[in-house]
Design a protein around this motif. Structure first.
Motif, PDB file in Angstrom:
ATOM      1  N   CYS A  59       0.720  -1.152   0.076  1.00 56.79           N
ATOM      2  CA  CYS A  59       0.332  -0.048  -0.029  1.00 56.79           C
ATOM      3  C   CYS A  59       0.833   1.640  -0.135  1.00 56.79           C
ATOM      4  O   CYS A  59       0.293   1.941  -0.969  1.00 56.79           O
ATOM      5  CB  CYS A  59      -1.050   0.406   0.869  1.00 56.79           C
ATOM      6  N   GLY A  60       1.877   1.266   0.435  1.00 54.46           N
ATOM      7  CA  GLY A  60       2.934   2.255   0.859  1.00 54.46           C
ATOM      8  C   GLY A  60       3.197   2.707  -0.676  1.00 54.46           C
ATOM      9  O   GLY A  60       3.219   4.194  -0.883  1.00 54.46           O
ATOM     10  N   LYS A  61       3.722   1.940  -1.622  1.00 51.18           N
ATOM     11  CA  LYS A  61       3.858   2.332  -2.432  1.00 51.18           C
ATOM     12  C   LYS A  61       2.462   2.423  -3.916  1.00 51.18           C
ATOM     13  O   LYS A  61       3.475   2.535  -4.740  1.00 51.18           O
ATOM     14  CB  LYS A  61       5.347   0.569  -3.377  1.00 51.18           C
ATOM     15  N   CYS A  62       1.851   2.271  -3.125  1.00 51.00           N
ATOM     16  CA  CYS A  62       0.498   2.307  -4.417  1.00 51.00           C
ATOM     17  C   CYS A  62       0.242   3.110  -5.158  1.00 51.00           C
ATOM     18  O   CYS A  62       0.012   4.287  -4.365  1.00 51.00           O
ATOM     19  CB  CYS A  62      -0.628   1.367  -3.566  1.00 51.00           C
ATOM     20  N   LEU A  63      -0.389   3.989  -6.164  1.00 50.44           N
ATOM     21  CA  LEU A  63      -0.252   4.775  -6.838  1.00 50.44           C
ATOM     22  C   LEU A  63      -1.553   5.470  -6.734  1.00 50.44           C
ATOM     23  O   LEU A  63      -2.105   6.607  -6.558  1.00 50.44           O
ATOM     24  CB  LEU A  63      -0.411   5.140  -8.279  1.00 50.44           C
ATOM     25  N   VAL A  64      -2.795   4.466  -5.564  1.00 46.63           N
ATOM     26  CA  VAL A  64      -3.972   5.090  -5.654  1.00 46.63           C
ATOM     27  C   VAL A  64      -3.488   4.961  -3.982  1.00 46.63           C
ATOM     28  O   VAL A  64      -4.081   4.271  -3.124  1.00 46.63           O
ATOM     29  CB  VAL A  64      -4.941   3.936  -5.864  1.00 46.63           C
TER      30      VAL A  64
END
Length: 114
Positions: A59-64
């Motif tokens: 989640c920390g690298k997600c674009l959303v």
């Protein structure tokens, strides 16, 4: 829609992290305190609704960024505490999380106009 193996593992990971945090900071054993229970339930819901599902990065690298700002802050606090301790308490989940974090996030797809 049933959760796939990747989402199930992510749910186990966040469950373990919230439980470690709550036990240490709020003195709980098996049950979570009200605040941690709300965070846990929110994280489970967000994972179930993740648009990338089995193709997701962490989640920390997600674009959303689908967490509300206050919940994002709370989960970051939990992860800062629990992350390093996961290697001792849940080493397999911790290693999977590290490997998953190396995966590049999916690019955002634009809606196709008809």
């Amino acid at each position: 829609m049933a959760d796939g193996p990747r989402i199930k593992r992510e749910k186990k990971t966040i469950d373990a992290m919230v439980r470690l945090y709550c036990h240490k900071h709020h003195g709980t054993d098996d049950e979570l305190c009200q605040g941690c229970s709300e965070l846990h339930d929110y994280a489970m819901l967000r994972l179930s609704k993740c648009p990338f599902q089995e193709n997701k990065s962490t989640c920390g690298k997600c674009l959303v960024h689908c967490y509300k700002p206050d919940m994002k802050e709370k989960v970051a606090k939990v992860m800062r505490y629990s992350g390093p301790r996961m290697l001792l308490h849940h080493p397999v989940l911790a290693l999977h999380h590290v490997f998953d974090g190396r995966k590049k996030p999916e690019p955002l797809k634009k809606a196709v106009a008809k």
